[in-house]
Design a protein around this motif. Structure first.
Motif, mmCIF file in Angstrom:
data_model
loop_
_atom_site.group_PDB
_atom_site.id
_atom_site.type_symbol
_atom_site.label_atom_id
_atom_site.label_comp_id
_atom_site.label_asym_id
_atom_site.label_seq_id
_atom_site.Cartn_x
_atom_site.Cartn_y
_atom_site.Cartn_z
ATOM 1 N N HIS A 58 0.808 -1.214 0.000
ATOM 2 C CA HIS A 58 0.000 0.000 0.000
ATOM 3 C C HIS A 58 0.845 1.270 0.000
ATOM 4 O O HIS A 58 1.866 1.347 0.697
ATOM 5 N N PRO A 59 0.393 2.313 -0.723
ATOM 6 C CA PRO A 59 1.086 3.601 -0.696
ATOM 7 C C PRO A 59 0.711 4.411 0.540
ATOM 8 O O PRO A 59 -0.366 4.219 1.125
ATOM 9 N N GLU A 60 1.572 5.322 0.921
ATOM 10 C CA GLU A 60 1.308 6.147 2.103
ATOM 11 C C GLU A 60 0.191 7.158 1.873
ATOM 12 O O GLU A 60 -0.408 7.645 2.835
ATOM 13 N N ASN A 61 -0.107 7.470 0.596
ATOM 14 C CA ASN A 61 -1.149 8.456 0.296
ATOM 15 C C ASN A 61 -2.483 7.799 -0.024
ATOM 16 O O ASN A 61 -3.316 8.359 -0.743
ATOM 17 N N ALA A 62 -2.743 6.607 0.499
ATOM 18 C CA ALA A 62 -3.986 5.887 0.221
ATOM 19 C C ALA A 62 -5.204 6.691 0.682
ATOM 20 O O ALA A 62 -5.178 7.330 1.741
ATOM 21 N N VAL A 63 -6.276 6.639 -0.112
ATOM 22 C CA VAL A 63 -7.490 7.386 0.225
ATOM 23 C C VAL A 63 -8.165 6.827 1.468
ATOM 24 O O VAL A 63 -8.963 7.518 2.108
ATOM 25 N N TRP A 64 -7.839 5.586 1.808
ATOM 26 C CA TRP A 64 -8.480 4.938 2.951
ATOM 27 C C TRP A 64 -7.692 5.121 4.259
ATOM 28 O O TRP A 64 -8.057 4.547 5.295
ATOM 29 N N ALA A 65 -6.627 5.903 4.223
ATOM 30 C CA ALA A 65 -5.783 6.078 5.410
ATOM 31 C C ALA A 65 -6.583 6.709 6.555
ATOM 32 O O ALA A 65 -7.233 7.754 6.384
ATOM 33 N N ALA A 66 -6.566 6.077 7.698
ATOM 34 C CA ALA A 66 -7.290 6.583 8.862
ATOM 35 C C ALA A 66 -6.631 7.851 9.395
ATOM 36 O O ALA A 66 -5.405 8.000 9.382
ATOM 37 N N THR A 67 -7.469 8.766 9.854
ATOM 38 C CA THR A 67 -7.009 10.005 10.478
ATOM 39 C C THR A 67 -7.826 10.233 11.746
ATOM 40 O O THR A 67 -8.747 9.472 12.065
ATOM 41 N N PHE A 79 -15.322 5.959 -3.138
ATOM 42 C CA PHE A 79 -14.344 5.122 -3.834
ATOM 43 C C PHE A 79 -14.852 3.679 -3.825
ATOM 44 O O PHE A 79 -14.957 3.050 -2.767
ATOM 45 N N GLU A 80 -15.145 3.145 -5.010
ATOM 46 C CA GLU A 80 -15.796 1.845 -5.085
ATOM 47 C C GLU A 80 -14.906 0.689 -4.651
ATOM 48 O O GLU A 80 -15.415 -0.393 -4.323
ATOM 49 N N ASN A 81 -13.587 0.874 -4.635
ATOM 50 C CA ASN A 81 -12.684 -0.214 -4.266
ATOM 51 C C ASN A 81 -11.985 0.006 -2.923
ATOM 52 O O ASN A 81 -10.979 -0.629 -2.636
ATOM 53 N N SER A 82 -12.541 0.896 -2.122
ATOM 54 C CA SER A 82 -12.076 1.097 -0.743
ATOM 55 C C SER A 82 -13.317 1.286 0.112
ATOM 56 O O SER A 82 -14.095 2.216 -0.128
ATOM 57 N N ASP A 83 -13.493 0.421 1.102
ATOM 58 C CA ASP A 83 -14.730 0.484 1.879
ATOM 59 C C ASP A 83 -14.562 1.037 3.291
ATOM 60 O O ASP A 83 -15.462 1.678 3.825
ATOM 61 N N HIS A 89 -0.528 0.761 6.493
ATOM 62 C CA HIS A 89 0.196 -0.488 6.746
ATOM 63 C C HIS A 89 0.755 -1.030 5.448
ATOM 64 O O HIS A 89 0.331 -0.649 4.360
ATOM 65 N N ALA A 90 1.720 -1.911 5.560
ATOM 66 C CA ALA A 90 2.284 -2.648 4.424
ATOM 67 C C ALA A 90 2.823 -1.728 3.331
ATOM 68 O O ALA A 90 2.628 -1.983 2.140
ATOM 69 N N VAL A 91 3.511 -0.690 3.726
ATOM 70 C CA VAL A 91 4.138 0.204 2.742
ATOM 71 C C VAL A 91 5.429 -0.439 2.244
ATOM 72 O O VAL A 91 6.296 -0.791 3.052
ATOM 73 N N ILE A 121 -7.470 1.767 -4.160
ATOM 74 C CA ILE A 121 -7.916 0.373 -4.185
ATOM 75 C C ILE A 121 -7.383 -0.352 -2.950
ATOM 76 O O ILE A 121 -6.181 -0.406 -2.719
ATOM 77 N N HIS A 122 -8.302 -0.919 -2.176
ATOM 78 C CA HIS A 122 -7.911 -1.696 -0.997
ATOM 79 C C HIS A 122 -8.637 -3.040 -1.026
ATOM 80 O O HIS A 122 -9.682 -3.223 -0.388
ATOM 81 N N PRO A 123 -8.090 -4.019 -1.772
ATOM 82 C CA PRO A 123 -8.714 -5.338 -1.807
ATOM 83 C C PRO A 123 -8.397 -6.121 -0.533
ATOM 84 O O PRO A 123 -7.418 -5.835 0.156
ATOM 85 N N TYR A 124 -9.216 -7.109 -0.263
ATOM 86 C CA TYR A 124 -8.965 -8.026 0.844
ATOM 87 C C TYR A 124 -8.526 -9.389 0.298
ATOM 88 O O TYR A 124 -7.480 -9.905 0.665
ATOM 89 N N GLY A 125 -9.328 -9.963 -0.561
ATOM 90 C CA GLY A 125 -8.981 -11.256 -1.137
ATOM 91 C C GLY A 125 -7.794 -11.171 -2.067
ATOM 92 O O GLY A 125 -7.537 -10.143 -2.703
ATOM 93 N N ALA A 126 -7.066 -12.286 -2.170
ATOM 94 C CA ALA A 126 -5.860 -12.331 -3.002
ATOM 95 C C ALA A 126 -6.124 -12.776 -4.431
ATOM 96 O O ALA A 126 -5.198 -12.818 -5.233
#
Length: 225
Positions: A58-67, A79-83, A89-91, A121-126
């Motif tokens: 994941h990039p540090e500028n992810a739209v799903w980053a908690a604040t 964003f349809e691919n981030s819920d 994490h995982a940078v 995009i933040h998928p869960y499944g691989a």
């Protein structure tokens, strides 16, 4: 005891077995006891002809980053691919991105997936890059090309990425065994609900890989004494 096999038809899958999902990285997404699954993952791999792995990347500028204004587990809007919002994490390049100590190098796996590198995009499944499950990562195609019938799954976390990966594999027609020794849940409640969901979809659970028996390989049709 669960009978599978023969070994040539079995794959083992290490889903997101990364430091960021363990107490070794308390500021990321620490799963209780997440760092204790390495031996169980290596044990289940001995039952299989093929070993697959995946990593969040994941990039540090992810739209799903908690604040502070958008805390972890609050919904992501637009964003349809981030819920949900998550701690970063995982940078790539960080300690959290690395696989747990004692696992193979990524180049030693038979197939490996990096997922979630796009900031929106933040998928869960691989098995798929997107939430609509239209953009394959190649996992299903690889398994089909090797005539794999059974996949033994472990990794982190049971209630998120492992669960969705298991459901995707089941939907794709594979027999799936979840090795409880090789996975941990982010919380007891969500782990319990995830297990019920996976079992309802057809997943089989074992306490550890000792409960899995691999059938002998059939003799070639032209074999003789």
């Amino acid at each position: 005891m669960v009978t599978i096999g023969p070994k040539s038809s079995v794959a083992a899958f290490d889903v997101d077995a990364q430091n960021c999902f363990t107490p070794l990285c308390p500021a990321e997404l620490p799963v209780p006891e997440g760092h204790e699954i390495t031996d169980a993952l290596n044990n289940q791999a001995r039952l299989a002809q093929f070993r697959l792995g995946s990593k969040d990347a994941h990039p540090e500028n992810a739209v799903w980053a908690a604040t502070q204004q958008r805390p972890q587990l609050s919904p992501v809007i637009g964003f349809e691919n981030s819920d949900l919002h998550w701690n970063i994490h995982a940078v790539p390049g960080t300690y959290g991105f690395e696989l747990l100590e004692g696992l193979p190098a990524v180049t030693e796996y038979d197939f490996f997936v990096w997922k979630g590198i796009e900031p929106d995009i933040h998928p869960y499944g691989a098995c798929f890059h997107d939430h609509a499950e239209k953009r394959s990562t190649g996992v299903v195609e690889f398994l089909e090309s090797k005539d794999v019938k059974t996949v033994v799954v472990g990794g982190l976390a049971l209630d998120y990425c492992v669960k969705v990966t298991v459901l995707q594999l089941l939907q794709s027609g594979f027999r799936v065994i979840v090795n409880l020794a090789a996975t941990r849940a982010l919380s007891v409640d969500t782990g319990h609900e995830a297990r019920k969901e996976m079992e309802a979809a057809g997943a089989v659970f074992v306490t550890n890989s000792d409960e899995i028996k691999v059938m002998d390989e059939p003799c070639p049709s032209n074999w003789s004494h």
